[in-house]
Write a protein that holds these residues in place. Structure first.
Motif, PDB file in Angstrom:
ATOM      1  N   ALA A  53      15.961 -17.014  -4.296  1.00  0.00           N
ATOM      2  CA  ALA A  53      16.109 -16.126  -3.290  1.00  0.00           C
ATOM      3  C   ALA A  53      17.213 -15.799  -2.462  1.00  0.00           C
ATOM      4  O   ALA A  53      18.361 -16.640  -3.029  1.00  0.00           O
ATOM      5  N   GLU A  54      17.260 -15.246  -1.449  1.00  0.00           N
ATOM      6  CA  GLU A  54      18.310 -14.273  -1.928  1.00  0.00           C
ATOM      7  C   GLU A  54      17.805 -14.165   0.429  1.00  0.00           C
ATOM      8  O   GLU A  54      17.068 -13.980   0.805  1.00  0.00           O
ATOM      9  N   HIS A  55      18.221 -14.370   1.772  1.00  0.00           N
ATOM     10  CA  HIS A  55      18.197 -14.349   2.731  1.00  0.00           C
ATOM     11  C   HIS A  55      18.562 -12.873   2.987  1.00  0.00           C
ATOM     12  O   HIS A  55      19.859 -12.061   2.899  1.00  0.00           O
ATOM     13  N   GLU A  56      17.567 -12.406   4.763  1.00  0.00           N
ATOM     14  CA  GLU A  56      17.880 -10.681   4.540  1.00  0.00           C
ATOM     15  C   GLU A  56      19.272 -10.762   5.656  1.00  0.00           C
ATOM     16  O   GLU A  56      19.652 -10.056   5.919  1.00  0.00           O
ATOM     17  N   LEU A  57      20.039 -12.157   6.516  1.00  0.00           N
ATOM     18  CA  LEU A  57      20.317 -12.134   6.863  1.00  0.00           C
ATOM     19  C   LEU A  57      21.840 -11.871   5.999  1.00  0.00           C
ATOM     20  O   LEU A  57      22.844 -10.742   6.588  1.00  0.00           O
ATOM     21  N   VAL A  58      21.444 -12.861   4.763  1.00  0.00           N
ATOM     22  CA  VAL A  58      23.087 -12.651   3.819  1.00  0.00           C
ATOM     23  C   VAL A  58      23.170 -11.281   3.673  1.00  0.00           C
ATOM     24  O   VAL A  58      24.160 -10.784   3.642  1.00  0.00           O
ATOM     25  N   ARG A  59      22.111 -10.188   3.080  1.00  0.00           N
ATOM     26  CA  ARG A  59      21.990  -9.209   2.763  1.00  0.00           C
ATOM     27  C   ARG A  59      22.663  -8.090   3.721  1.00  0.00           C
ATOM     28  O   ARG A  59      23.786  -7.423   3.888  1.00  0.00           O
ATOM     29  N   LEU A  60      22.028  -8.400   4.759  1.00  0.00           N
ATOM     30  CA  LEU A  60      22.083  -7.701   6.381  1.00  0.00           C
ATOM     31  C   LEU A  60      24.449  -7.856   6.713  1.00  0.00           C
ATOM     32  O   LEU A  60      24.925  -7.050   6.756  1.00  0.00           O
ATOM     33  N   ALA A  61      24.488  -9.390   6.604  1.00  0.00           N
ATOM     34  CA  ALA A  61      26.226  -9.288   6.748  1.00  0.00           C
ATOM     35  C   ALA A  61      27.160  -9.157   5.480  1.00  0.00           C
ATOM     36  O   ALA A  61      28.317  -7.970   5.980  1.00  0.00           O
ATOM     37  N   ARG A  62      26.601  -8.148   4.387  1.00  0.00           N
ATOM     38  CA  ARG A  62      27.154  -7.790   3.617  1.00  0.00           C
ATOM     39  C   ARG A  62      27.515  -6.131   3.932  1.00  0.00           C
ATOM     40  O   ARG A  62      28.954  -5.681   3.663  1.00  0.00           O
ATOM     41  N   ARG A  63      26.346  -5.802   4.554  1.00  0.00           N
ATOM     42  CA  ARG A  63      26.419  -4.770   4.601  1.00  0.00           C
ATOM     43  C   ARG A  63      27.221  -3.787   5.959  1.00  0.00           C
ATOM     44  O   ARG A  63      27.869  -2.903   5.955  1.00  0.00           O
ATOM     45  N   VAL A  64      27.027  -4.775   6.661  1.00  0.00           N
ATOM     46  CA  VAL A  64      28.350  -4.556   8.019  1.00  0.00           C
ATOM     47  C   VAL A  64      29.452  -4.993   8.202  1.00  0.00           C
ATOM     48  O   VAL A  64      29.805  -4.665   9.056  1.00  0.00           O
ATOM     49  N   GLY A  65      30.045  -5.321   6.583  1.00  0.00           N
ATOM     50  CA  GLY A  65      31.054  -6.185   6.743  1.00  0.00           C
ATOM     51  C   GLY A  65      31.205  -7.559   7.417  1.00  0.00           C
ATOM     52  O   GLY A  65      32.685  -7.595   8.058  1.00  0.00           O
ATOM     53  N   ASN A  66      30.448  -8.328   7.399  1.00  0.00           N
ATOM     54  CA  ASN A  66      30.257  -9.883   8.020  1.00  0.00           C
ATOM     55  C   ASN A  66      30.022 -10.691   6.703  1.00  0.00           C
ATOM     56  O   ASN A  66      30.618 -10.206   5.874  1.00  0.00           O
ATOM     57  N   GLU A  67      30.858 -11.795   7.811  1.00  0.00           N
ATOM     58  CA  GLU A  67      30.655 -12.642   6.314  1.00  0.00           C
ATOM     59  C   GLU A  67      29.015 -14.175   6.969  1.00  0.00           C
ATOM     60  O   GLU A  67      28.809 -14.403   7.522  1.00  0.00           O
ATOM     61  N   GLY A  68      28.036 -13.536   5.836  1.00  0.00           N
ATOM     62  CA  GLY A  68      26.607 -14.555   5.084  1.00  0.00           C
ATOM     63  C   GLY A  68      26.431 -15.513   4.424  1.00  0.00           C
ATOM     64  O   GLY A  68      26.711 -14.285   3.222  1.00  0.00           O
ATOM     65  N   VAL A  69      26.459 -16.273   4.286  1.00  0.00           N
ATOM     66  CA  VAL A  69      26.097 -17.216   2.978  1.00  0.00           C
ATOM     67  C   VAL A  69      24.986 -18.561   3.615  1.00  0.00           C
ATOM     68  O   VAL A  69      24.350 -18.483   4.117  1.00  0.00           O
ATOM     69  N   ALA A  70      24.541 -18.031   2.124  1.00  0.00           N
ATOM     70  CA  ALA A  70      23.313 -19.341   1.815  1.00  0.00           C
ATOM     71  C   ALA A  70      23.429 -20.580   1.283  1.00  0.00           C
ATOM     72  O   ALA A  70      23.899 -20.013   0.015  1.00  0.00           O
ATOM     73  N   LEU A  71      23.599 -21.423   1.434  1.00  0.00           N
ATOM     74  CA  LEU A  71      22.575 -22.672   0.985  1.00  0.00           C
ATOM     75  C   LEU A  71      21.774 -23.092   0.238  1.00  0.00           C
ATOM     76  O   LEU A  71      20.477 -22.691   0.564  1.00  0.00           O
ATOM     77  N   VAL A  72      22.190 -22.629  -0.848  1.00  0.00           N
ATOM     78  CA  VAL A  72      21.182 -23.578  -2.232  1.00  0.00           C
ATOM     79  C   VAL A  72      20.169 -24.120  -1.731  1.00  0.00           C
ATOM     80  O   VAL A  72      21.009 -25.144  -2.562  1.00  0.00           O
ATOM     81  N   LEU A  73      18.877 -24.740  -1.872  1.00  0.00           N
ATOM     82  CA  LEU A  73      18.315 -25.694  -1.577  1.00  0.00           C
ATOM     83  C   LEU A  73      17.881 -26.168  -3.204  1.00  0.00           C
ATOM     84  O   LEU A  73      16.715 -25.303  -3.029  1.00  0.00           O
ATOM     85  N   THR A  74      18.153 -27.294  -3.504  1.00  0.00           N
ATOM     86  CA  THR A  74      17.107 -27.302  -4.821  1.00  0.00           C
ATOM     87  C   THR A  74      16.138 -28.279  -4.772  1.00  0.00           C
ATOM     88  O   THR A  74      15.348 -28.330  -6.318  1.00  0.00           O
ATOM     89  N   ASP A  75      15.612 -28.382  -4.044  1.00  0.00           N
ATOM     90  CA  ASP A  75      14.213 -29.227  -3.904  1.00  0.00           C
ATOM     91  C   ASP A  75      13.172 -27.851  -4.728  1.00  0.00           C
ATOM     92  O   ASP A  75      13.596 -26.789  -4.463  1.00  0.00           O
ATOM     93  N   PRO A  76      12.247 -28.154  -5.584  1.00  0.00           N
ATOM     94  CA  PRO A  76      11.544 -27.831  -5.829  1.00  0.00           C
ATOM     95  C   PRO A  76      10.772 -26.702  -4.960  1.00  0.00           C
ATOM     96  O   PRO A  76       9.944 -26.348  -5.397  1.00  0.00           O
ATOM     97  N   ARG A  77      10.317 -27.788  -3.961  1.00  0.00           N
ATOM     98  CA  ARG A  77       9.264 -27.778  -2.791  1.00  0.00           C
ATOM     99  C   ARG A  77       9.937 -25.839  -2.234  1.00  0.00           C
ATOM    100  O   ARG A  77       9.096 -25.063  -1.657  1.00  0.00           O
ATOM    101  N   PHE A  78      10.925 -25.956  -1.978  1.00  0.00           N
ATOM    102  CA  PHE A  78      11.503 -24.720  -1.896  1.00  0.00           C
ATOM    103  C   PHE A  78      11.785 -23.189  -2.578  1.00  0.00           C
ATOM    104  O   PHE A  78      12.660 -22.547  -2.425  1.00  0.00           O
ATOM    105  N   ALA A  79      11.234 -23.384  -4.065  1.00  0.00           N
ATOM    106  CA  ALA A  79      11.708 -22.276  -4.683  1.00  0.00           C
ATOM    107  C   ALA A  79      11.093 -21.402  -4.550  1.00  0.00           C
ATOM    108  O   ALA A  79      10.095 -21.443  -4.230  1.00  0.00           O
ATOM    109  N   GLY A  80      12.632 -20.088  -4.521  1.00  0.00           N
ATOM    110  CA  GLY A  80      11.960 -18.724  -3.963  1.00  0.00           C
ATOM    111  C   GLY A  80      11.300 -18.580  -2.388  1.00  0.00           C
ATOM    112  O   GLY A  80      11.174 -17.686  -2.367  1.00  0.00           O
ATOM    113  N   LYS A  81      12.404 -19.323  -1.654  1.00  0.00           N
ATOM    114  CA  LYS A  81      11.930 -19.267  -0.508  1.00  0.00           C
ATOM    115  C   LYS A  81      12.458 -19.083  -0.040  1.00  0.00           C
ATOM    116  O   LYS A  81      14.034 -19.317   0.254  1.00  0.00           O
TER     117      LYS A  81
END
Length: 531
Positions: free
Chosen positions: A268-296
């Motif tokens: 998954a990719e977070h909306e805020l990460v895409r937005l940060a990239r679009r406006v020239g800021n830094e937005g990063v997302a930790l990818v949690l590996t618990d299967p319950r969170f997959a695709g969220k």
């Protein structure tokens, strides 16, 4: 005699869950803001010392006019945990609890959405950070405390900078870590400036509900506090970690806002990460590996020890360890200077405005332009206030030794008719249950005005109630005269936010008060003026 002794004793502990907050009272008019203060009973959540820290508990961060004479207030206090042993100033993390803006506490959780876990504070101190955990005003109808709670967050950051020497905080290195509503609060408080506005619905009980909800029936409230007592301090942050972000303010996120870290499931990719990239800021997302969170793409308060990939993709870690590593990079290893702020916070002026630029640290340098161009190393260094007599766009950047230059901040000062200001009163007179009460809010000058209070529904009534609501407090604000009157029916300490504009759809002034309502004779106590 303090106002605290005038309030009735109750058995419910402070800042309990939603149901008890409703019973504690939260309102004024059909959709107004009246947030009842906590009772005198000691709070449910006890202070816990942090190992390796000098602890400062329940430090008030707002001016006396928001708390004086009221009660032993925990709504607008913070704890500061300063690492012992190490010399010099330290980077700071402000932890902000969750609870849907209606519960939670800096010293305890709320349905798993509170925090921060005590172990997180202790880890912050072990890693050399000053750890701050923050309380803020609450309401079961959250819009009733918007935008005041966001302005209070800004003033909390300003308070920390004003007291940086006392708490050994490096004013150029402050970040926030929010949980649930705490992430929303940190984001709204940091993604907005005095150049932005919040639309507050009209709350005149004489108007039909459908009319009041229309877009042109709103007032525009400033998203910074023109009455801040820390006028010489910046509210800007370097970075924010959070799981829940302010969707209504994402469109205001820009290159000069804090870098952000959030969490997603695998794939998954977070909306805020895409937005940060679009406006020239830094937005990063930790990818949690618990299967319950997959695709969220949006995870709400995952456990802080959740397994995750390292940000560089080279291995495995946990949410808390990787978040601390990212904060260390942003605040210590590869810091970027914090963008400047500008004064006056009221951006519209009639004749001329004396403009001041503020950096996060006295050691910082500010370069600026007045023609809308980007500042460069050849632009003048700010050294003293300057005057603008026409609509002017100021752009400014901060330089600091050991830091990358800040992003460019933009401030627009507009020549025109300024919004009216609420001149007074400075404090609300004491009220007593069962006795008629009246106080007039005074504008700074004559004219036709629209008065307003808060927004959103009372706890007792569904949000889409079409008729009028009878407020249990027993008083209403007249939208045309600015007179607050009625016969109070319930004792307590109430936060009252008042708005004033020249008309609907226009920029408003905002002023927040504390109203004390003492118990009357029928409540088993003599009225306050007979004691």
């Amino acid at each position: 005699m303090t106002g605290m002794t005038l309030l009735p004793r109750r058995s419910a502990p402070a800042r309990r869950l939603h149901g008890n907050l409703v019973a504690a009272l939260l309102l004024l008019s059909a959709e107004g803001l009246w947030a009842a203060g906590p009772p005198e009973q000691p709070p449910t959540f006890k202070h816990r010392p942090v190992a390796g820290a000098a602890d400062h508990f329940d430090v008030p961060y707002l001016p006396d006019r928001r708390t004086e004479r009221a009660w032993q207030d925990r709504w607008v206090t913070l704890n500061v945990h300063v690492p012992t042993g190490a010399e010099g100033s330290r980077p700071c993390i402000v932890f902000v609890h969750g609870g849907g803006y209606g519960g939670g506490d800096k010293d305890g959780g709320y349905r798993g959405a509170g925090g921060p876990p005590h172990a997180l504070l202790e880890q912050a101190v072990r890693e050399g950070f000053v750890a701050v955990n923050l309380n803020y005003i609450l309401n079961v109808a959250p819009d009733g405390i918007f935008p005041q709670v966001w302005l209070d967050f800004k003033n909390a950051v300003r308070f920390l900078r004003a007291n940086a020497g006392r708490y050994r905080i490096d004013p150029a290195r402050i970040a926030a870590w929010g949980f649930s509503a705490g992430g929303w609060l940190a984001g709204s408080g940091s993604f907005t400036t005095a150049d932005d506005t919040h639309r507050a619905p009209r709350t005149d009980p004489a108007a039909d509900w459908h009319v009041r909800r229309q877009r042109d029936q709103h007032l525009l409230l400033p998203l910074d506090d023109p009455r801040t007592t820390q006028v010489d301090q910046s509210s800007r942050l370097t970075a924010i970690v959070a799981d829940f972000w302010p969707n209504r303010h994402l469109d205001l996120y820009s290159a000069d806002d804090p870098a952000v870290l959030t969490y997603v499931g695998s794939g998954a990719e977070h909306e805020l990460v895409r937005l940060a990239r679009r406006v020239g800021n830094e937005g990063v997302a930790l990818v949690l590996t618990d299967p319950r969170f997959a695709g969220k793409a949006s995870l709400h308060v995952p456990p802080v020890d959740s397994p995750c990939r390292t940000l560089d993709g080279s291995g495995r870690s946990t949410l808390k360890d990787e978040a601390f590593a990212w904060l260390k990079r942003k605040l210590v290893d590869a810091p970027r200077a914090v963008p400047p702020e500008a004064r006056p916070i009221r951006r519209v002026f009639a004749d001329a405005a004396a403009v001041r630029l503020l950096a996060a640290s006295p050691a910082d340098r500010i370069r600026y332009t007045l023609d809308g161009s980007e500042p460069t190393e050849k632009s003048p260094v700010y050294s003293a206030p300057f005057t603008v007599a026409q609509t002017t766009t100021v752009k400014a950047v901060v330089e600091a030794d050991g830091f990358a230059p800040s992003a460019v901040a933009t401030f627009t000062f507009t020549k025109g008719q300024p919004p009216p200001t609420i001149r007074g009163p400075d404090h609300l007179p004491l009220a007593t249950v069962g006795r008629p009460y009246s106080v007039r809010f005074e504008p700074a000058g004559p004219g036709e005005y629209t008065w307003n209070v808060g927004s959103h529904a009372t706890p007792e009534v569904k949000m889409h109630t079409r008729g009028l609501v009878k407020p249990p407090l027993g008083v209403l604000l007249d939208a045309r005269t600015g007179v607050l009157s009625g016969t109070p029916t319930q004792a307590g300490a109430f936060t009252v936010t008042v708005h004033l504009a020249r008309g609907l759809g226009q920029l408003a002034d905002v002023r927040t008060y504390v109203l004390l309502v003492a118990a009357g004779e029928s409540d088993g106590q003599r009225p306050a003026d007979e004691k």
